[in-house]
Design a protein around this motif. Structure first.
Motif, PDB file in Angstrom:
ATOM      1  N   ALA A   7      46.381  48.668  49.838  1.00  7.46           N
ATOM      2  CA  ALA A   7      46.328  49.141  47.627  1.00  7.46           C
ATOM      3  C   ALA A   7      47.582  49.200  47.408  1.00  7.46           C
ATOM      4  N   VAL A   8      47.595  48.870  46.326  1.00  6.99           N
ATOM      5  CA  VAL A   8      49.238  49.323  45.380  1.00  6.99           C
ATOM      6  C   VAL A   8      49.046  50.202  45.437  1.00  6.99           C
ATOM      7  N   GLY A   9      50.074  51.277  45.594  1.00  3.30           N
ATOM      8  CA  GLY A   9      50.721  52.471  44.798  1.00  3.30           C
ATOM      9  C   GLY A   9      50.391  53.655  45.562  1.00  3.30           C
ATOM     10  N   ARG A  10      51.119  54.547  46.422  1.00  2.00           N
ATOM     11  CA  ARG A  10      51.174  55.567  47.550  1.00  2.00           C
ATOM     12  C   ARG A  10      50.147  56.593  46.548  1.00  2.00           C
ATOM     13  N   LEU A  11      49.341  56.548  47.802  1.00  6.00           N
ATOM     14  CA  LEU A  11      47.805  58.265  46.767  1.00  6.00           C
ATOM     15  C   LEU A  11      48.790  59.167  47.143  1.00  6.00           C
ATOM     16  N   ARG A  12      49.776  60.058  46.744  1.00  4.99           N
ATOM     17  CA  ARG A  12      49.955  61.540  46.915  1.00  4.99           C
ATOM     18  C   ARG A  12      49.010  62.697  47.770  1.00  4.99           C
ATOM     19  N   PHE A 101      39.533  45.296  51.665  1.00  2.00           N
ATOM     20  CA  PHE A 101      39.217  45.769  50.999  1.00  2.00           C
ATOM     21  C   PHE A 101      40.593  45.233  49.611  1.00  2.00           C
ATOM     22  N   VAL A 102      41.018  44.522  48.681  1.00  3.75           N
ATOM     23  CA  VAL A 102      42.012  44.975  47.593  1.00  3.75           C
ATOM     24  C   VAL A 102      42.089  45.772  47.138  1.00  3.75           C
ATOM     25  N   ILE A 103      43.653  45.998  46.314  1.00  6.62           N
ATOM     26  CA  ILE A 103      42.953  47.115  44.828  1.00  6.62           C
ATOM     27  C   ILE A 103      44.485  46.858  44.531  1.00  6.62           C
ATOM     28  N   GLY A 104      44.103  46.151  43.085  1.00 12.72           N
ATOM     29  CA  GLY A 104      45.802  45.588  42.955  1.00 12.72           C
ATOM     30  C   GLY A 104      45.725  46.870  41.415  1.00 12.72           C
ATOM     31  N   GLY A 105      47.057  46.983  42.131  1.00 18.21           N
ATOM     32  CA  GLY A 105      48.422  47.770  40.583  1.00 18.21           C
ATOM     33  C   GLY A 105      47.054  47.879  39.079  1.00 18.21           C
ATOM     34  N   ALA A 106      48.675  48.717  38.275  1.00 12.29           N
ATOM     35  CA  ALA A 106      47.380  48.535  36.428  1.00 12.29           C
ATOM     36  C   ALA A 106      47.087  47.291  36.257  1.00 12.29           C
ATOM     37  N   ASP A 107      47.778  45.822  36.504  1.00  9.91           N
ATOM     38  CA  ASP A 107      47.591  45.170  36.248  1.00  9.91           C
ATOM     39  C   ASP A 107      46.723  44.138  36.733  1.00  9.91           C
ATOM     40  N   GLY A 108      45.936  44.701  37.705  1.00  9.53           N
ATOM     41  CA  GLY A 108      45.180  43.793  38.625  1.00  9.53           C
ATOM     42  C   GLY A 108      45.982  43.522  39.599  1.00  9.53           C
ATOM     43  N   ILE A 109      44.840  42.101  40.119  1.00  9.24           N
ATOM     44  CA  ILE A 109      45.253  41.384  41.551  1.00  9.24           C
ATOM     45  C   ILE A 109      45.935  39.528  40.492  1.00  9.24           C
ATOM     46  N   ALA A 110      46.893  39.623  41.383  1.00  8.22           N
ATOM     47  CA  ALA A 110      47.447  38.293  41.016  1.00  8.22           C
ATOM     48  C   ALA A 110      46.343  37.110  41.402  1.00  8.22           C
ATOM     49  N   PRO A 111      46.218  36.421  40.045  1.00  2.00           N
ATOM     50  CA  PRO A 111      45.370  34.836  39.595  1.00  2.00           C
ATOM     51  C   PRO A 111      44.872  34.431  41.518  1.00  2.00           C
ATOM     52  N   ASP A 112      46.639  34.133  42.364  1.00  2.00           N
ATOM     53  CA  ASP A 112      46.109  33.306  43.341  1.00  2.00           C
ATOM     54  C   ASP A 112      45.767  33.910  44.345  1.00  2.00           C
ATOM     55  N   LEU A 113      45.433  35.493  44.595  1.00  2.00           N
ATOM     56  CA  LEU A 113      45.488  36.320  45.352  1.00  2.00           C
ATOM     57  C   LEU A 113      43.854  36.201  45.435  1.00  2.00           C
ATOM     58  N   ARG A 114      43.445  36.778  44.108  1.00  2.00           N
ATOM     59  CA  ARG A 114      42.399  36.692  43.381  1.00  2.00           C
ATOM     60  C   ARG A 114      41.095  35.178  43.677  1.00  2.00           C
ATOM     61  N   ALA A 115      41.661  34.263  44.087  1.00  4.58           N
ATOM     62  CA  ALA A 115      40.903  32.354  43.549  1.00  4.58           C
ATOM     63  C   ALA A 115      41.172  33.073  45.433  1.00  4.58           C
ATOM     64  N   ARG A 116      41.269  33.071  46.308  1.00  2.00           N
ATOM     65  CA  ARG A 116      41.284  32.890  47.573  1.00  2.00           C
ATOM     66  C   ARG A 116      39.951  34.370  48.286  1.00  2.00           C
TER      67      ARG A 116
END
Length: 156
Positions: A7-12, A101-116
């Motif tokens: 996941a993007v970001g640190r869960l404090r 399991f991949v969780i993107g940041g505020a803008d979502g997941i990069a298209p190239d990673l999503r395509a994979r």
């Protein structure tokens, strides 16, 4: 089968962290006898401000080689909890060693990673804050393990 929550970001420290920790602990207890787990968390942060592409590169490095790539994406499939449990069991029974399991940041997941991605999962048409998605995923992993174990946590 090892699971990786990337996941993007640190869960404090706080309520979200407490919930994730609780559900992953429960998952570990229930899932291990079923050949599921442990869950490893991989948190990435783009400190240089490179946006979605930079986050995608950091996430890609966190994914183990050969892992099933399951992304959390609003455009993904909505499945029931029993269907999610069956998918996990299918990967396990198919000999897969790792699922990321991949969780993107505020803008979502990069298209190239999503395509994979091997699988794209949505928690509905609404957009959820990525920190809450982490909680929801942890709970659904635990629920899936209880379904597979035949435990009463999940009620139809």
């Amino acid at each position: 089968m090892r699971l990786h929550l990337c996941a993007v970001g640190r869960l404090r420290a706080g309520p979200e962290r407490d919930l994730v920790d609780d559900y992953l602990k429960r998952f570990d207890r229930t899932g291990r006898p079923l050949g599921l787990g442990p869950v490893s968390e991989h948190e990435v942060e783009d400190k240089k401000g490179g946006g979605m592409a930079a986050e995608g590169a950091l996430l890609a490095r966190a994914i183990p080689q050969g892992a099933v790539l399951a992304i959390l994406d609003e455009r993904g499939q909505t499945v029931s909890s029993p269907e999610f449990a069956d998918r996990l069991a299918g990967w396990r029974d198919g000999g897969r060693q790792d699922v990321a399991f991949v969780i993107g940041g505020a803008d979502g997941i990069a298209p190239d990673l999503r395509a994979r991605a091997d699988f794209a999962l949505s928690f509905g048409k609404m957009v959820w804050p990525h920190m809450l998605v982490r909680v929801m995923l942890a709970e659904q992993l635990y629920r899936a393990a209880t379904i597979l174990a035949g435990a009463p946590y999940h009620r139809v």
